[in-house]
Scaffold this active site. Sequence first.
Site, short mmCIF file in Angstrom:
data_model
loop_
_atom_site.label_atom_id
_atom_site.label_comp_id
_atom_site.label_asym_id
_atom_site.label_seq_id
_atom_site.Cartn_x
_atom_site.Cartn_y
_atom_site.Cartn_z
N GLY A 328 -81.51 -43.35 -58.55
CA GLY A 328 -80.48 -43.24 -57.69
C GLY A 328 -79.52 -42.52 -58.37
N GLY A 330 -75.22 -42.78 -58.72
CA GLY A 330 -74.27 -43.76 -58.27
C GLY A 330 -73.20 -42.89 -58.45
N GLY A 331 -71.82 -43.65 -58.35
CA GLY A 331 -70.51 -43.09 -58.31
C GLY A 331 -70.26 -42.32 -59.48
N THR A 334 -76.13 -40.10 -62.37
CA THR A 334 -77.78 -40.35 -61.83
C THR A 334 -78.21 -41.16 -62.57
OG1 THR A 334 -77.35 -37.96 -61.53
CG2 THR A 334 -79.78 -38.83 -61.16
N VAL A 335 -78.98 -42.02 -62.02
CA VAL A 335 -79.67 -43.17 -62.78
C VAL A 335 -81.34 -42.97 -62.74
CG1 VAL A 335 -80.13 -45.79 -62.77
CG2 VAL A 335 -78.06 -44.59 -61.55
N LYS A 349 -78.25 -44.52 -66.82
CA LYS A 349 -77.22 -43.71 -66.29
C LYS A 349 -76.75 -42.64 -66.89
CE LYS A 349 -74.90 -45.64 -62.82
NZ LYS A 349 -73.88 -46.47 -62.10
N ASP A 446 -65.46 -51.00 -55.32
CA ASP A 446 -66.50 -50.45 -54.60
C ASP A 446 -67.89 -51.28 -54.11
OD1 ASP A 446 -67.44 -48.16 -53.29
OD2 ASP A 446 -68.12 -47.02 -55.17
#
Length: 646
Positions: A328, A330-331, A334-335, A349, A446
Amino acid sequence: MVLPILYITLFLATFSSSSSDNSSAVIILRICSNTTVVDPESFDVNFVDSMEIISQKIAATGFGISASGENISDLVYGLGQCYNYLSNIDCRLCYAESRVKLPLCLPATVGQVYLDGCYLRYGNYNFSQEVIGDSDTFVCGSSKNVSDETRFSDLTTQLVQNLTSEAYQQMDYYKEGSVSVSSGVSAYGIAQCWRSVNKSGCKDCLESARKNIVGCLPGSDGKALNAGCFVRYSTEPFYMNVSSQNGSSSVAGNRLKVVLGSVFAVVAVIVIGGAIIILWAKRRSFSRFNNPDGSSEIIRSISESQLSFKYDVLRKATKEFDVGNKIGQGGYGTVYKGILPDGREIAVKRLFFNTRQWVDQFFNEVNLISGVQHKNLVKLIGCSIEGPESLLVYEYLCNTSLDRFLYDPLRKKALDWGKRFDIIVGTAEGLTYLHEASEIRIIHRDIKASNILLDERLRPKIADFGLARYFAEGQSHLSTGIAGTLGYMAPEYVVHGQLTEKADVYSYGVLILEVLTARKNTTSMSTTVGHYLMSQVWDHYTSETLMEMLDPALQGQCSEEQVVKVFTIGLLCTQASPSLRPPMRKVVEMLTNMTRDLPLPTQPPYINVKGVEAMNEGCETSSLLSSSSKNPVSTNQMSLSIMQGR
Ligand SMILES: *[C@@H]1O[C@H](CO)[C@@H](O)[C@H](O)[C@H]1NC(C)=O
Ligand SMILES: *[C@@H]1O[C@H](CO)[C@@H](O)[C@H](O)[C@H]1NC(C)=O
Ligand SMILES: *[C@@H]1O[C@H](CO)[C@@H](O)[C@H](O)[C@H]1NC(C)=O
Ligand SMILES: *[C@@H]1O[C@H](CO)[C@@H](O)[C@H](O)[C@H]1NC(C)=O
Ligand SMILES: *[C@@H]1O[C@H](CO)[C@@H](O)[C@H](O)[C@H]1NC(C)=O
Ligand SMILES: *[C@@H]1O[C@H](CO)[C@@H](O)[C@H](O)[C@H]1NC(C)=O
Ligand SMILES: *[C@@H]1O[C@H](CO)[C@@H](O)[C@H](O)[C@H]1NC(C)=O
Ligand SMILES: *[C@@H]1O[C@H](CO)[C@@H](O)[C@H](O)[C@H]1NC(C)=O
Ligand SMILES: *[C@@H]1O[C@H](CO)[C@@H](O)[C@H](O)[C@H]1NC(C)=O
Ligand SMILES: *[C@@H]1O[C@H](CO)[C@@H](O)[C@H](O)[C@H]1NC(C)=O
Ligand SMILES: CC(=O)N[C@H]1CO[C@H](CO)[C@@H](O)[C@@H]1O
Ligand SMILES: CC(=O)N[C@H]1CO[C@H](CO)[C@@H](O)[C@@H]1O
């Protein structure tokens, strides 16, 4: 309107107390015109649009102008300029600050904010060429004694003269310079015109600015605030950034504190009351490491903590951050999926921001967040800060995020009515915990489908909470303009930057509507405040045809009564006035107690913030915003009449 004012005051107070050194994001002056706009509702909408455009331009180049609106009466022009000495990140930080401060001028026709590192303006006419304005002014700093006043004044006058006569000939209309006055005393200065003005305009502006600030001498600091330029001198080397000061630590140290100060201030906005105290207490426990050379000691002490992971271990666990392991984006980073030597699955992350400079603060934050635990929150297991980049370690959830199910025609089938209802309730419980029960009160900021992760039994867990407290970019979505997120943002937050738990309630309401309809209708830039899906739901609510909005995949799985009830709760949460939205605790009660009577939503989702104010004061005539000027349905009149009908 007491609440928002309270927040702003809190913000300002915390800001000045937490950053004793003046940072680039400290506000120097806000100037609002005393004329007001004719049509505040559409002006506000265009204001938000205009600021979005600037946000993107300024992140790319440090400068941006914009114009938004279709009718002359509601056109909003904008201009943002970072002074050249700011790094890209500092520039974004500064913009984010100014973006929160500027709307305090609304509904004035023109508003300007000068910060130590940047300038932001909006207005109802094209002012991009304007260089001299009625509100031009200057601010003199402390009258701290300089040992040899005459020499200081002479040399600084010369320096300012040199800078202002050279800046307009430079590419970016920027010039910095310094002069040594005596041992240990120097004068530093910059001159900067906005990039939109022409060369002769820049020259005139700088000349006027020069005349103004030499009046500050022999004071140790002077700032000229003109419509088209900014000039400053100071005995502090204010324009030097961290990288240009590798060895001598005092400036670097100050700079670091400055950055910490501004980040910290932001953190403070969202933490209320007791949380601040806890934070300070925790911070104090690390303060003995605050000397510039103590960083290795900090790292050592953190390494001994249970939360700490070795960088190498995480690197191996993720197979060197292999693309195949990426799960993923994310804000904040990167995960990657990873497997620890003991077989445990984790999510790692990799943060965009290099936080090594802020290690002790960051660790405190991780420490706090790791204490926030609930069955509906993704668990933070630890972090790694001693390696070349900062990593966070979370529990791994095998079924990714809600959006990947909701908008996938095949996977969607796994989410039957029961599962969806559980997701709605679980998310509400997680949020209630964040808002009320955890040790530190957290506003998520968020909430959206991609931040709701699903475990092996498709139970929801909220991700990415708490980090907004810390990170520069999370400081304000207002500054980053994440398009997909805008549709989830509460109107009072989008326009005025007013942030309370009720902003989360709003986003949660949008989430409910999405889960029930499985329709995504995120807005485009030009319809920031509009939201097609929500006005559709509202229309169906008023005509009592909500069942038509239900995801066809759910037909026959649930009673109409249930469906209407959950839709209604979604609408209650997305009412335009924050005070009308129920707190999350009440939302959980409404959802779980089926025999309870529901209050009815009285306001459609989109209403202008000015309208909200008027509404709170009991004004019946406040106008409501339709979801966008292009919206075919006039939600406007319809909802007005409904409101009066009730
Ligand atoms: C705005 O305020 C200034 C000073 O308070 C005053 O001189 C000016 O006349 C005002 N302008 C208008 C349009 O009210
Ligand atoms: C422009 O303003 C007029 C009257 O104020 C209004 O009827 C019209 O819809 C507006 N146009 C747009 C695009 O907002
Ligand atoms: C420092 O400032 C210069 C401009 O003066 C800029 O080019 C550089 O990127 C900045 N570096 C950092 C790390 O902020
Ligand atoms: C504003 O004026 C400048 C120069 O007069 C022009 O270049 C610019 O295009 C104008 N902006 C808009 C949005 O009209
Ligand atoms: C430059 O801008 C000034 C002030 O806005 C204007 O008066 C002047 O005509 C412009 N000069 C040129 C060459 O465009
Ligand atoms: C720092 O900021 C405060 C207010 O924020 C101001 O009073 C003070 O004069 C500033 N100091 C310098 C050196 O600019
Ligand atoms: C500044 O210096 C003068 C004389 O050099 C002295 O009388 C005065 O007290 C000093 N002021 C401050 C604020 O230190
Ligand atoms: C100003 O510029 C002149 C000529 O370039 C130079 O001789 C002088 O040292 C400069 N003064 C300062 C204070 O920078
Ligand atoms: C700063 O770094 C540069 C090159 O990276 C080096 O030449 C210089 O000696 C350093 N200055 C100090 C004070 O360490
Ligand atoms: C449900 O709500 C009703 C009416 O408010 C209340 O009397 C009842 O105790 C509630 N039940 C539960 C389990 O909370
Ligand atoms: C619907 C779906 O993909 N469910 C999966 C959730 O995760 C578990 C464990 O990995 C799988 O077995 C399910 O198939
Ligand atoms: C803003 C936006 O994307 N609106 C779209 C929402 O979805 C409907 C159809 O469901 C479109 O017609 C809108 O254009």
